[in-house]
Design a protein around this motif. Structure first.
Motif: not given
Length: 385
Positions: A22, A32, A35, A38, A78, A100, A105, A108
């Motif tokens: 991430l 996102e 993201t 994923y 996120t 980030h 990250d 999450s």
């Protein structure tokens, strides 16, 4: 050491791999998409019912075990920042100008670690909704998910959040009841006068002079209206007017960040901004327009629920690893909007002596991953006992 924490310590390498992925591929507010995909793929692989596109790019993953009707929500953010990362880590951002550098990250990855454990052990009775929320940095993701029916589509009795915080001792959890983070209101004030040549100011109604006076007048709001033991901030972060030194412009725009720690203080401060703007505009003969952003909200922790969460953390991490009461901050969090709808508890996990969040050298401390994941599992097991 608690057996739950031991089990998640064993998973640190995997959680680290998720976080580093991430971190290398940051996406900013409401962008996102990769993201979300994923995260959703991982959760589906563990047996969660996954709903994508909640509040544009949010993901909600639900898992029901047993026959209890009880349900809770665990939330991680996120989105990344539009900041050029300056670290030289092997997981450095691969996207120029995005990073980030707030630790979402890590947030999450901690929730993903808890998600896998809960799916494997099924050590609760009820439904856990995992909320992977976009756009926290612009205070837009929580309102978007709520407007998209978050609490109607995924009924829950309570909601829980967590954020890392540099300067706080690494690996410790910090809990405070009541107000813990400020409301932020981002406003623009546009002053309109009459432009002129710089050599003939008498032919103008100068919005720059009016704006300069307004900037100073706004600074009296906190110093002369807010009690010393209360907290508020009125910052003018941008003053936009004109392009040339020999031209008096037609308009001037002030961009404000207004922060307050109590709902009643917020009302007082905002009312004063309106009144002072009107008075200053009248005094200088300019017209004005106040463009109010989305209404801010103070993040208020439910007292009984927060006491329970601190006790849960002590059982899992040890008495010395939990601080209550912890600090409060004038920063803002859109988790506040969830807490307006459901009993909410938001805690901090110390990131140690690192650069502050939003700094280009900031990085989340991977040693916190099993600590946060263990807390999330314990919260689910306790409230869905």
């Amino acid at each position: 050491m608690n057996s739950l924490l031991n089990a998640l310590n064993a998973d640190q390498e995997q959680m680290q791999a998720w976080r580093h992925h991430l971190h290398r591929h940051p996406e900013v507010a409401f962008d996102e998409h990769n993201t979300a995909r994923y995260i959703a793929e991982l959760l589906r692989g563990w047996g969660y019912a996954v709903t994508e596109g909640v509040g544009k790019t949010g993901v909600v993953a639900s898992l029901t075990v047993g026959d209890s009707p009880k349900a809770i929500g665990l939330r991680a953010d996120t989105d990344a920042l539009a900041v050029q990362e300056m670290s030289d880590s092997d997981h450095k951002s691969t996207i120029p100008g995005k990073s980030h550098t707030c630790g979402h990250d890590g947030h999450s990855a901690m929730l993903l670690g808890a998600a896998r454990y809960l799916a494997e052990k099924k050590s609760f009775n009820g439904t856990v909704h995992l909320i992977f929320q976009p756009a926290e940095e612009i205070m837009g993701g929580a309102p978007a998910m709520i407007a998209d029916g978050l609490f109607e589509r995924f009924p829950m009795e309570a909601v829980f959040g967590m954020h890392n915080m540099p300067t706080l001792e690494r690996g410790k959890l910090y809990f405070t009841t009541g107000p813990i983070m400020a409301a932020v209101d981002n406003w623009e004030i546009v002053l309109t006068g009459v432009g002129s040549h710089g050599s003939m100011p008498e032919r103008s109604v100068d919005p720059v002079v009016a704006g300069a006076s307004l900037v100073m007048a706004l600074q009296t709001i906190v110093s002369r209206n807010v009690a010393p033991l209360d907290s508020a901030v009125v910052s003018v972060g941008a003053f936009l007017a004109g392009d040339a030194g020999n031209v008096i412009p037609q308009t001037a725009t002030l961009r404000l960040s207004i922060r307050s720690s109590k709902p009643e203080t917020r009302k007082l401060v905002l009312d004063k901004v309106r009144a002072i703007t009107a008075a200053q505009a009248a005094a200088f003969g300019v017209s004005f327009e106040i463009r109010e952003g989305a209404p801010g909200a103070v993040l208020v922790n439910n007292p009984a629920q927060t006491e329970a969460c601190a006790a849960i953390a002590r059982r899992v991490l040890g008495e010395e690893q939990v601080v209550m009461p912890g600090p409060t901050f004038m920063g803002s969090e859109d988790f506040a909007y969830y807490a307006q709808h459901k009993p909410g508890t938001y805690c901090f996990i110390g990131n140690g002596n690192t650069p502050m969040v939003h700094h280009p050298m900031y990085d989340f401390d991977d040693r916190n991953l099993p600590v946060g994941a263990a807390y999330w599992v314990a919260v689910a097991e306790h409230f869905l006992a």
